[in-house]
Design a protein around this motif. Structure first.
Motif, PDB file in Angstrom:
ATOM      1  N   GLU A  56      18.907 -15.886  34.897  1.00 26.15           N
ATOM      2  CA  GLU A  56      20.361 -16.037  34.836  1.00 26.15           C
ATOM      3  C   GLU A  56      20.824 -16.612  33.500  1.00 26.15           C
ATOM      4  N   PHE A  57      20.009 -17.470  32.903  1.00 19.99           N
ATOM      5  CA  PHE A  57      20.388 -18.042  31.609  1.00 19.99           C
ATOM      6  C   PHE A  57      20.541 -16.947  30.564  1.00 19.99           C
ATOM      7  N   GLU A  58      19.602 -16.010  30.522  1.00 20.39           N
ATOM      8  CA  GLU A  58      19.684 -14.911  29.560  1.00 20.39           C
ATOM      9  C   GLU A  58      20.894 -14.026  29.847  1.00 20.39           C
ATOM     10  N   GLU A  59      21.177 -13.777  31.124  1.00 24.61           N
ATOM     11  CA  GLU A  59      22.347 -12.969  31.490  1.00 24.61           C
ATOM     12  C   GLU A  59      23.639 -13.644  31.033  1.00 24.61           C
ATOM     13  N   LYS A  60      23.716 -14.956  31.244  1.00 19.44           N
ATOM     14  CA  LYS A  60      24.899 -15.711  30.809  1.00 19.44           C
ATOM     15  C   LYS A  60      25.037 -15.688  29.294  1.00 19.44           C
ATOM     16  N   LEU A  61      23.921 -15.830  28.592  1.00 18.02           N
ATOM     17  CA  LEU A  61      23.941 -15.805  27.129  1.00 18.02           C
ATOM     18  C   LEU A  61      24.432 -14.463  26.611  1.00 18.02           C
ATOM     19  N   VAL A  62      23.938 -13.383  27.195  1.00 23.24           N
ATOM     20  CA  VAL A  62      24.349 -12.045  26.765  1.00 23.24           C
ATOM     21  C   VAL A  62      25.827 -11.822  27.032  1.00 23.24           C
ATOM     22  N   ARG A  63      26.318 -12.271  28.201  1.00 24.13           N
ATOM     23  CA  ARG A  63      27.746 -12.126  28.509  1.00 24.13           C
ATOM     24  C   ARG A  63      28.606 -12.868  27.497  1.00 24.13           C
TER      25      ARG A  63
END
Length: 336
Positions: A56-63
């Motif tokens: 989820e951290f990577e998903e949040k960063l990409v968003r």
């Protein structure tokens, strides 16, 4: 239209013509580049789509990163279209009547015939606005590919920094469901996967450099020349201002975008060695099963990280913020 520029002798008219038609010429070069390298761009986009996010951290960063890019793209569209529409409105309400953009229409007596004037206005409105939107869209797509590359390298760096921290601390492995061998095997597999992703990212960078070499080189030279002409003309004529201020900002943005996002690639690549050092490399280097292999992979990786990460256009010009800030020193005309 380009041939008509050769007939112009007035500095204001010539600058006006260069501002429009050199920009359109650069757009044509970029569109041709896109068509010629269409297969390469499709593969790059497909590769970006298949890049797997692990948590989820990577998903949040990409968003967050994509949201930032969206705001930059909206600003670019707004600035360019404001420049175009300001020029068009000033021409429509001018006395005597004039066209927004200097053009030669041998079959239209637009200066004396109102119907011919509006035909020329409509033609210019449709052609310039559509070509400008297409030009901006291609710019945004090229910049997006550079930005995606920088995000991928940033994620690879984050994954490097987490190696060895999943289980165990200070060289000692805690008791748990995973044995020491299972933990070391898992960490070594993570290292190999990240090295493969890094190699693919460098291949991504090389393909982009090959595809964007000519269009960005032409864009930088043409935009810098036109910006210098506009600044020089505005210094001599204070009434020669409003539409060209918007135009100059749009052209500066057109140079700034690829330089900015290519610079982010350079920054993320330069931080990879620090990310690797942030990992728990002491534990992995001293592991009983993979210690030697881990050291060998890390040494090879550090050698690869020493390679040049700049995206070069025109053989000699690196895309970076340093190039962007040096444009005015290279191309600005002396103002007397």
């Amino acid at each position: 239209m380009f041939i008509y520029l050769l007939k112009l002798t007035d500095q204001e008219d010539l600058t006006y013509g260069l501002y429009i038609y050199l920009t359109q010429f650069c757009g044509l070069i970029k569109i041709m580049c896109f068509l010629v390298n269409n297969n390469h761009f499709q593969k790059l986009i497909e590769r970006a789509e298949h890049f797997q996010l692990e948590n989820e951290f990577e998903e949040k960063l990409v968003r967050q990163r994509i949201h930032f890019f969206f705001k930059v793209a909206v600003f670019y569209y707004a600035m360019a279209m404001t420049a175009i529409h300001t020029t068009e409105l000033m021409a429509i309400f001018a006395e005597p009547a004039e066209l927004p953009y200097i053009s030669w229409y041998p079959y239209l007596d637009w200066e004396h015939n109102r119907q011919d004037y509006w035909m020329a206005i409509i033609y210019q409105y449709i052609s310039i606005n559509s070509s400008t939107l297409l030009n901006i869209t291609v710019d945004i797509m090229f910049s997006l590919l550079l930005f995606i590359l920088s995000i991928e390298i940033e994620l690879i760096g984050l994954r490097f920094s987490k190696m060895g921290h999943v289980h165990g601390e200070n060289g000692r492995f805690e008791e748990g469901p995973e044995s020491e061998l299972a933990f070391e095997t898992k960490q070594f597999d993570i290292l190999k996967k990240n090295i493969i992703l890094h190699r693919e990212a460098i291949a991504f960078k090389c393909t982009l450099e090959e595809c964007l070499n000519l269009p960005f080189f032409v864009q930088i030279l043409a935009s810098a020349f036109v910006i210098a002409s506009i600044i020089n003309a505005m210094a001599h004529d204070t009434q020669f201002a409003l539409p060209y201020i918007f135009g100059a900002v749009a052209l500066i943005t057109q140079i700034f975008l690829p330089c900015f996002f290519a610079n982010k690639v350079i920054i993320q690549c330069s931080e990879l060695s620090y990310r690797v050092y942030e990992s728990n490399w002491i534990v992995m280097s001293n592991s009983r099963h993979f210690g030697i292999r881990f050291k060998q992979c890390i040494m090879i990786l550090f050698e690869r990280l020493k390679t040049n990460t700049e995206i070069i256009v025109g053989i000699i010009i690196p895309l970076s913020l340093a190039t962007f800030t040096s444009v005015k020193r290279i191309f600005t005309f002396p103002i007397k």
